[in-house]
Design a protein around this motif. Structure first.
Motif, PDB file in Angstrom:
ATOM      1  N   GLN A  11       0.739  -1.330  -0.096  1.00 28.17           N
ATOM      2  CA  GLN A  11      -0.253  -0.166   0.264  1.00 28.17           C
ATOM      3  C   GLN A  11       0.978   1.343  -0.113  1.00 28.17           C
ATOM      4  O   GLN A  11       0.443   2.558  -0.808  1.00 28.17           O
ATOM      5  N   ALA A  14       1.913   1.603  -3.676  1.00 27.60           N
ATOM      6  CA  ALA A  14       0.905   2.458  -4.620  1.00 27.60           C
ATOM      7  C   ALA A  14       1.198   3.890  -4.167  1.00 27.60           C
ATOM      8  O   ALA A  14       1.376   4.503  -5.060  1.00 27.60           O
ATOM      9  N   TYR A  18       1.596   6.990  -7.080  1.00 25.77           N
ATOM     10  CA  TYR A  18       0.864   7.716  -7.319  1.00 25.77           C
ATOM     11  C   TYR A  18       1.870   9.408  -7.854  1.00 25.77           C
ATOM     12  O   TYR A  18       1.196   9.894  -8.465  1.00 25.77           O
ATOM     13  N   CYS A  81      -3.172  -3.080  -8.791  1.00 20.95           N
ATOM     14  CA  CYS A  81      -4.084  -1.761  -9.373  1.00 20.95           C
ATOM     15  C   CYS A  81      -3.363  -1.095 -10.087  1.00 20.95           C
ATOM     16  O   CYS A  81      -2.269  -1.464 -10.918  1.00 20.95           O
ATOM     17  N   GLU A  82      -4.187  -0.462 -10.948  1.00 25.10           N
ATOM     18  CA  GLU A  82      -3.899   0.485 -12.121  1.00 25.10           C
ATOM     19  C   GLU A  82      -4.820   1.951 -11.461  1.00 25.10           C
ATOM     20  O   GLU A  82      -6.219   2.220 -11.303  1.00 25.10           O
ATOM     21  N   MET A  88       0.249  -1.841 -11.515  1.00 24.69           N
ATOM     22  CA  MET A  88       0.923  -2.504 -10.353  1.00 24.69           C
ATOM     23  C   MET A  88       0.317  -4.037 -10.395  1.00 24.69           C
ATOM     24  O   MET A  88      -0.310  -4.521 -10.540  1.00 24.69           O
ATOM     25  N   ILE A 191       6.027  -2.092 -12.335  1.00 26.25           N
ATOM     26  CA  ILE A 191       5.714  -0.896 -11.959  1.00 26.25           C
ATOM     27  C   ILE A 191       5.108  -0.373 -13.348  1.00 26.25           C
ATOM     28  O   ILE A 191       6.788  -0.160 -13.615  1.00 26.25           O
ATOM     29  N   VAL A 254      -5.234  -3.206  -2.174  1.00 26.09           N
ATOM     30  CA  VAL A 254      -4.251  -1.548  -2.489  1.00 26.09           C
ATOM     31  C   VAL A 254      -5.575  -0.933  -2.714  1.00 26.09           C
ATOM     32  O   VAL A 254      -6.184  -1.099  -4.133  1.00 26.09           O
ATOM     33  N   VAL A 256      -5.532   3.658  -4.344  1.00 23.98           N
ATOM     34  CA  VAL A 256      -4.923   4.522  -4.520  1.00 23.98           C
ATOM     35  C   VAL A 256      -6.009   5.925  -4.650  1.00 23.98           C
ATOM     36  O   VAL A 256      -7.374   5.853  -5.019  1.00 23.98           O
TER      37      VAL A 256
END
Length: 256
Positions: A11, A14, A18, A81-82, A88, A191, A254, A256
Motif C-alpha cells: 500500500q 502504491a 502515485y 491495481c491500476e 502494478m 510497476i 491496495v 489509491v
C-alpha cells in the motif's frame, strides 16, 4: 499502534508511485522530469518488498514443468491495481519461460524480483540519421519487413534476484527488454507509469534481434573498445509460444 493497523508495504508503494509519477508527461521524452526525492523514496520501498509481503509462496522447480497449454501458460499475471498514473502487478514465470523482447512507449517502470532469478537484456532505440542504410541480414528480409526494422543498442545484460535492487526503465533508457527465468520459476513485481493505453499511443510491440551477414550469434557489432553494441531489431507480431494467463492476487488490498 496495534499490529493489525499497520499499513502494508505494498500500500505504501502504491501511494508513493502515485505521488512520484503524477503529472509525468510521456510526450516530453525527458527522463529528468521526475522529482529525485520522490523517485528515491519509491525505489527504497520497492527494494524492500518480498514475496511474503504479498502472500505469494515461492513455487518449486519441477523436474519437467510440462508443455504450455491453455491451462498451463508460460507466464501468468496477478493484477494489483491500476490508475491513470500507474499500473502494478506481479508476473510469474514458469521454469524456462521468457517474456519476449518488447517495448514500453513513453513509460517509466520498475521490476523487482520477489523470488527466483531473472536475466534481463535491455535495448534502446536509436534515431536513424538519413545516411544510415540497412545491412544485408541473414536470413534476408522480405521487402515489406524493412519498414519495421529499428536501429538500437544493447544497453545491458544483467541478472536480478530477491536480494537485488529493482531493474529500472525510462522512456529513453532500457525501454525495450527481454526477461528470462533463470534456474527455475520466478516472480517479480512490475510497476509501469503511465500504464499501457493503445488509444494514447502506449501499445506493446514485440521485436526480434536481427543478424547482419558476417556477424556472430550476439546479433550486434562492437564499434570500438568501450562503446555500446549496436544492433538491429525487427518489429514482429506477438510470438506464438508466448501468452500470459491470469491469477488471483492473494495479498493485501491496495487502494489509491
Amino acid at each position: 499502534m496495534p499490529r493489525g493497523n499497520k499499513t502494508p508495504l505494498i500500500q505504501k508503494i502504491a501511494k508513493q508511485a502515485y505521488i512520484t509519477y503524477k503529472g509525468f508527461k510521456s510526450e516530453s521524452n525527458g527522463d529528468n522530469n521526475l522529482l529525485p526525492d520522490r523517485h528515491s523514496e519509491l525505489l527504497s520501498l520497492v527494494t524492500a518488498i518480498r514475496a511474503a509481503d504479498l502472500k505469494i509462496p515461492p513455487r518449486k522447480a519441477k523436474a519437467s514443468p510440462g508443455p504450455s497449454g491453455p491451462h498451463n501458460p508460460p507466464v501468468t499475471y496477478m493484477h494489483i491495481c491500476e490508475t491513470e498514473v500507474f499500473s502494478m502487478g506481479v508476473f510469474l514465470l514458469r521454469t524456462g519461460a521468457s517474456i519476449p523482447l518488447h517495448d514500453h512507449p513513453g513509460m517509466n517502470g520498475m521490476l523487482k524480483v520477489l523470488y527466483g532469478k531473472v536475466s534481463v537484456r535491455c535495448f534502446d532505440k536509436l534515431e536513424d540519421p538519413p545516411s544510415v542504410s540497412l545491412p544485408q541480414f541473414d536470413p534476408p528480409l522480405a521487402p515489406p519487413q524493412t519498414a519495421s526494422v529499428r536501429r538500437s543498442v544493447l544497453r545491458s545484460v544483467a541478472e536480478y534476484s530477491e536480494s537485488s535492487g529493482p531493474c529500472l526503465l525510462t522512456p529513453l533508457r532500457h525501454n525495450l527488454h527481454q526477461i528470462d527465468a533463470v534456474d527455475g520459476p520466478t516472480a517479480f513485481l512490475d510497476i509501469l507509469a503511465p500504464p499501457y493505453d493503445p488509444d494514447d499511443g502506449r501499445d506493446c510491440h514485440y521485436y526480434r534481434v536481427l543478424h547482419a551477414e558476417g556477424e556472430g550469434e550476439a546479433g550486434g557489432r562492437k564499434r570500438e573498445e568501450g562503446e555500446v553494441e549496436e544492433t538491429w531489431l525487427l518489429e514482429v507480431p506477438q510470438p506464438e509460444d508466448f501468452w500470459c494467463g491470469g491469477e488471483v492476487y492473494p495479498g493485501p488490498v491496495v487502494s489509491v
